[in-house]
Design a protein around this motif. Structure first.
Motif, PDB file in Angstrom:
ATOM      1  N   LEU A 118       0.835  -1.196   0.000  1.00 22.48           N
ATOM      2  CA  LEU A 118       0.000   0.000   0.000  1.00 22.48           C
ATOM      3  C   LEU A 118       0.876   1.255   0.000  1.00 22.48           C
ATOM      4  CD1 LEU A 118      -2.941   0.577  -0.030  1.00 22.48           C
ATOM      5  CD2 LEU A 118      -2.962   0.574   2.459  1.00 22.48           C
ATOM      6  N   ALA A 148       2.319   1.748  -3.312  1.00 17.59           N
ATOM      7  CA  ALA A 148       1.319   2.257  -4.248  1.00 17.59           C
ATOM      8  C   ALA A 148       1.123   3.751  -4.048  1.00 17.59           C
ATOM      9  CB  ALA A 148      -0.005   1.506  -4.056  1.00 17.59           C
ATOM     10  N   VAL A 149       1.073   4.163  -2.804  1.00 12.84           N
ATOM     11  CA  VAL A 149       0.888   5.589  -2.540  1.00 12.84           C
ATOM     12  C   VAL A 149       2.077   6.381  -3.065  1.00 12.84           C
ATOM     13  CG1 VAL A 149       0.735   7.325  -0.739  1.00 12.84           C
ATOM     14  CG2 VAL A 149      -0.575   5.212  -0.551  1.00 12.84           C
ATOM     15  N   ASP A 176       4.119   5.587  -5.440  1.00 10.87           N
ATOM     16  CA  ASP A 176       4.105   5.614  -6.895  1.00 10.87           C
ATOM     17  C   ASP A 176       3.054   6.590  -7.402  1.00 10.87           C
ATOM     18  OD1 ASP A 176       6.056   3.795  -6.746  1.00 10.87           O
ATOM     19  OD2 ASP A 176       4.958   2.118  -7.607  1.00 10.87           O
ATOM     20  N   LEU A 177       1.920   6.554  -6.746  1.00 11.29           N
ATOM     21  CA  LEU A 177       0.853   7.462  -7.150  1.00 11.29           C
ATOM     22  C   LEU A 177       1.309   8.912  -6.993  1.00 11.29           C
ATOM     23  CD1 LEU A 177      -2.034   8.051  -7.982  1.00 11.29           C
ATOM     24  CD2 LEU A 177      -2.742   7.721  -5.616  1.00 11.29           C
ATOM     25  N   ARG A 178       1.921   9.179  -5.884  1.00 14.25           N
ATOM     26  CA  ARG A 178       2.390  10.525  -5.616  1.00 14.25           C
ATOM     27  C   ARG A 178       3.429  10.940  -6.662  1.00 14.25           C
ATOM     28  NH1 ARG A 178       1.967  12.903  -0.279  1.00 14.25           N
ATOM     29  NH2 ARG A 178       1.717  10.887   0.699  1.00 14.25           N
ATOM     30  N   ALA A 221       3.758   9.784  -9.633  1.00 15.21           N
ATOM     31  CA  ALA A 221       3.132   9.950 -10.949  1.00 15.21           C
ATOM     32  C   ALA A 221       2.354  11.255 -11.012  1.00 15.21           C
ATOM     33  CB  ALA A 221       2.206   8.765 -11.227  1.00 15.21           C
ATOM     34  N   ALA A 222       1.809  11.668  -9.878  1.00 12.79           N
ATOM     35  CA  ALA A 222       0.997  12.882  -9.873  1.00 12.79           C
ATOM     36  C   ALA A 222       1.871  14.132  -9.929  1.00 12.79           C
ATOM     37  CB  ALA A 222       0.118  12.906  -8.628  1.00 12.79           C
ATOM     38  N   TYR A 251       8.480  10.191   1.196  1.00 11.13           N
ATOM     39  CA  TYR A 251       9.735  10.853   0.859  1.00 11.13           C
ATOM     40  C   TYR A 251      10.473  10.050  -0.197  1.00 11.13           C
ATOM     41  CZ  TYR A 251       8.436  12.967   5.226  1.00 11.13           C
ATOM     42  OH  TYR A 251       7.716  13.583   6.208  1.00 11.13           O
TER      43      TYR A 251
END
Lengths: 305, 305
Positions: free
Chosen positions: B85, B88-89, B91-93, B95-96, B146
């Motif tokens: 999790l 994933a967070v 990576d999401l961050r 990517a954003a 981070y």
DNA sequence: AACTAGGCTCAGGAAAATTGACCCTCACAT
DNA sequence: ATGTGAGGGTCAATTTTCCTGAGCCTAGTT
């Protein structure tokens, strides 16, 4: 006096879960249902996530939402992570209460099919505690705390019985019926969730009879009860009314029966290891005698804690 | 009126996270620190989990907690799930906000080592936004938002510079010192987190001098500032005072230096793919000239948004 | 033109989470 | 034995979060 390091608070897990559900189910409304909250809550969570992220995860259209590239890119990771988490919770729960089996099922099935079998099941395995939760929809077993699901389902795997439907009524009422055309003279009870039972059955006849619209019930078991009381005709689902037919409280006045695509299905999303309580219960329920066979003993009055 | 299915509310995710942290770190206090809450909160979460589970997860002893068999059994699954999790967070961050790099570091390092380098870094990559968070402890990079950690660390991997310590003071004060024994005549400033700097250095000498206990600061940068103002002697960490030495605000009155086991380390827990902003910043910081080399230009007054 | 599905907004209220202050117990060092 | 400190537990109070409920909006559909 140490300086308090103002930790930037991280993203709430609930927001991530809302995003994952919304993305996987292609809609906030569907996600809300799975999570057991209102759509507004999902909206808020997703928006919060988008704000802290500084980028949109969905494109909103008046007919729903669509994932952005950003969302698509990371959805699988979240789905996997939450699946793993759900699995971990289920395993933990199973390890903590190894002799308890949680079954999710329709209220009607719970009352008319499962409940009558429980006394014999308790007799067969006194150390197993069965917990039954009535749900309108099959839950996502990967995420929910249920060991077994028991629903009408199109998937023929794990099928326990077909779903065969036909009119039933109290014997006293049956005496006044001779042909399907007599149906129009009596109220036709129906269940809100299975409102097209009557027309399905009627359409399967060479000459569909007229149906007299009767009261609608939100609980099928309630409709059955009223039917026993002579309130009218009801479309019986064989698995659910077999016991009433067997003991004469209900009777099937017409021969034609319609077997639907779907059937009663008992399944689990994870393998049921041999020796576990869930495996035993599943096997026992699959082996259980049909309702028209005599049972070993009547239900004892015992209630379980 | 459909019957509201009273869904049994499932276990809060925060309770699971608290359990996982407590189990992984062998203690509620440690878990509380990682999660950024008080130990009481962790206690409450774990207890809640144990109550809904109906079984204990920890055995409490006066010296801490120990996982029960039940806990040990499922801990790996939870750790994996939460790691996934967190991943994933992250990576999401990433990517954003692909051109933003989040660095976690000590307050002292942030102010005395990193901050002076930022203008040149901005000049080298104007499109990259660097966000710096000061923390007392290196965070768990798998879980925290981070990209890079910059701390003094024993692991020699990814080392940027050794940690070499020696007394420093304002030039005016240095004029009144001739030998280490003079130290006793002036206050010795110290940092609360590095309170044994002085004794470490002194013990490394053949004839350890006496140390005059001076004021203690909770921020090393504050101690440096006071030292510049002539308030006394301070143990300088080479990486952190190099700039002050180079421009003459501080001077090192004694020759003996002590190089500690640990060193300044810049690392990431996940691979830094080529072409990413984090990779660029990490490479740039590793290549950055030491502080005693002249910089291309003085820091422009610009503040970044 | 009304209807419906799917989302959005916003205020208010319920439920968590968290804190802060204090107590308890043991191991270890006086 | 006497502190002392680390590690937990408890409880009331407070803050934060979460959720709901009602109403609004838009675009297809009937």
């Amino acid at each position: 006096m140490p300086v308090a390091p103002p930790r930037p608070k991280d993203i709430p897990l609930t927001a991530l879960r809302a995003f994952e559900a919304a993305a996987r189910l292609h809609g906030f409304a569907a996600a809300a249902q799975e999570l057991g909250v209102t759509p507004g809550a999902v909206t808020a969570h997703v928006k919060q996530l988008e704000v802290t992220l500084g980028a949109p995860l969905f494109t909103r259209t008046p007919r729903g939402v669509r994932l952005t590239a950003l969302g698509q890119q990371t959805l699988p990771q979240f789905t996997q992570a939450f699946d793993a988490l759900g699995q971990a919770v289920n395993d933990l729960r199973a390890a903590a209460a190894p002799r308890t089996v949680h079954i999710a099922t329709l209220p009607a099935i719970a009352q008319l099919w499962l409940s009558p079998r429980l006394p014999a099941l308790r007799a067969a395995a006194p150390d197993i505690t069965v917990s039954i939760t009535a749900l309108e929809q099959p839950p996502n077993l990967k995420r929910s705390p249920y060991d077994l699901s028991l629903f009408f389902h199109d998937d023929p795997q794990d099928r326990i019985a077909p779903d065969t439907i036909f009119p039933v009524c109290a014997p006293s009422l049956a005496a006044r019926l001779t042909s399907p055309d007599d149906i129009a003279r009596f109220p036709c009870l129906s269940d809100a969730a299975w409102s097209d039972d009557w027309s399905l059955w009627a359409q399967s006849l060479p000459a569909p009879p007229a149906i007299a619209q009767g009261p609608t019930f939100s609980l099928y078991a309630l409709a059955v009860e009223e039917c026993v009381n002579g309130a009218g005709l009801l479309i019986g689902h064989e698995a659910l009314v077999a016991r009433h037919l067997a003991d004469g409280r209900l009777t099937a006045p017409f021969a034609p029966r319609l077997t639907l695509q779907r059937g009663l299905r008992l399944w689990s999303d994870r393998p049921l290891r041999a020796g576990t309580a869930a495996r035993f219960v599943a096997d026992w329920l699959r082996r259980t005698p049909p309702d028209d066979a005599p049972l070993a003993s009547p239900a004892p009055p015992a209630t379980h804690p």
